[in-house]
Design an enzyme around this catalytic site. Structure first.
Site, PDB file in Angstrom:
ATOM      1  N   MET A  76      48.705   7.951  32.241  1.00 42.18           N
ATOM      2  CA  MET A  76      47.289   7.673  31.912  1.00 42.18           C
ATOM      3  C   MET A  76      47.001   6.163  31.830  1.00 42.18           C
ATOM      4  O   MET A  76      46.119   5.817  31.759  1.00 42.18           O
ATOM      5  CB  MET A  76      47.125   8.274  30.464  1.00 42.18           C
ATOM      6  N   LYS A 113      39.326   3.678  17.831  1.00 44.34           N
ATOM      7  CA  LYS A 113      38.615   5.043  18.165  1.00 44.34           C
ATOM      8  C   LYS A 113      38.251   6.087  17.182  1.00 44.34           C
ATOM      9  O   LYS A 113      37.442   6.870  17.195  1.00 44.34           O
ATOM     10  CB  LYS A 113      39.305   5.510  19.456  1.00 44.34           C
ATOM     11  N   ASP A 153      36.338  10.277  27.231  1.00 43.74           N
ATOM     12  CA  ASP A 153      37.469  10.161  27.913  1.00 43.74           C
ATOM     13  C   ASP A 153      37.930  11.782  28.509  1.00 43.74           C
ATOM     14  O   ASP A 153      38.508  11.666  29.528  1.00 43.74           O
ATOM     15  CB  ASP A 153      38.678   9.950  26.736  1.00 43.74           C
TER      16      ASP A 153
END
Length: 263
Positions: free
Chosen positions: A210, A66, A102
């Site tokens: 999460m 990422k 996100d």
């Protein structure tokens, strides 16, 4: 017109992103497909070149790429630039544009479960890449206090300062007070992953893991005494929805409950 989409990361054999995006293709009556590509660091340039040659509309990026992927992009959305991480890339006219969806998934999760952050004492477990988007969102809310709990205190301070977090403290997992009941506890650490540390006897009004498990409560949520607890599946579907809209240049009405039932 057939549209190609994909996911790059390592490992990705567990990913349900293909199922989510193929549901979106079905709901919108689009002809296309979504495939996973498990790649090494040295293969990133080659897979991106393949996506361009095969006329992919875009692709998702998951761990551990990422942040690395940013070096390969032509432009960045403002949120992605500030967060310092990209999970969605759009290919337009041969150019690569990076986004972070996100943050949208996090906002949709709080909205869906009707969780207000103002005036609350919030505990965030972890200071790694998973919490970057979360801290970026939290700093926009007038919470009472933010407690970052991490094995390495220095890493907690560094990420808090990077995002300009106010009204916060950082504790390691040994000094954190497990006996107290907190307003909100959010797990962005490896707690609950096989081999990870499971934090015991936590108490909160709201608990948000999460991570996710489609079949049962996550290990983390099993260990938290809370009034309201939920995992990261809605966050995953929300970020996927936003990515799909970016790639296709349109929005569509989504029923999160119905999509999750189809998984």
């Amino acid at each position: 017109m057939y549209k190609n989409f994909g996911l790059i990361g390592k490992p990705i054999s567990h990913s349900i992103s293909p199922k989510i995006h193929n549901i979106f293709l079905y709901l919108n009556r689009l002809n296309g497909g979504y495939c996973c590509f498990e790649v090494e660091d040295s293969q990133l340039a080659d897979i991106i070149d393949l996506f361009k040659k095969m006329h992919f509309a875009g692709f998702n990026v998951t761990l551990p790429y990422k942040e690395i992927i940013i070096d390969f992009l032509d432009d960045l959305d403002s949120d992605a630039e500030k967060i310092g991480a990209v999970n969605t890339v759009k290919i337009k006219d041969g150019k690569l544009i990076g986004y972070n969806t996100d943050i949208f998934g996090i906002r949709e999760t709080f909205k869906f479960y009707n969780v207000g952050l103002g005036g609350k004492v919030i505990v965030v477990l972890g200071a790694g890449g998973a919490v970057r988007g979360l801290l970026y969102e939290l700093k926009n809310h007038d919470y009472e206090k933010l407690i970052i709990v991490n094995r390495t205190v220095e890493k907690g301070f560094l990420i808090a300062e990077e995002f300009g977090i106010k009204k916060y403290t950082v504790m390691d997992i040994k000094s954190f007070d497990y006996s107290k009941k907190y307003d909100i506890i959010i797990n962005g650490s490896s707690a609950g992953i096989s081999g990870g540390v499971v934090l015991w006897d936590l108490k909160a009004d709201v608990a948000f893991d999460m991570q996710y498990d489609l079949d049962k409560k996550t290990i983390f949520l099993e260990k938290v005494d809370c009034k309201k607890g939920f995992d990261g599946i809605l966050m995953l579907v929300g970020q996927a929805y936003k990515a799909f809209c970016i790639w296709n240049d349109f929005d569509f009405a989504i029923d999160y409950n119905e999509v999750i039932k189809m998984l």
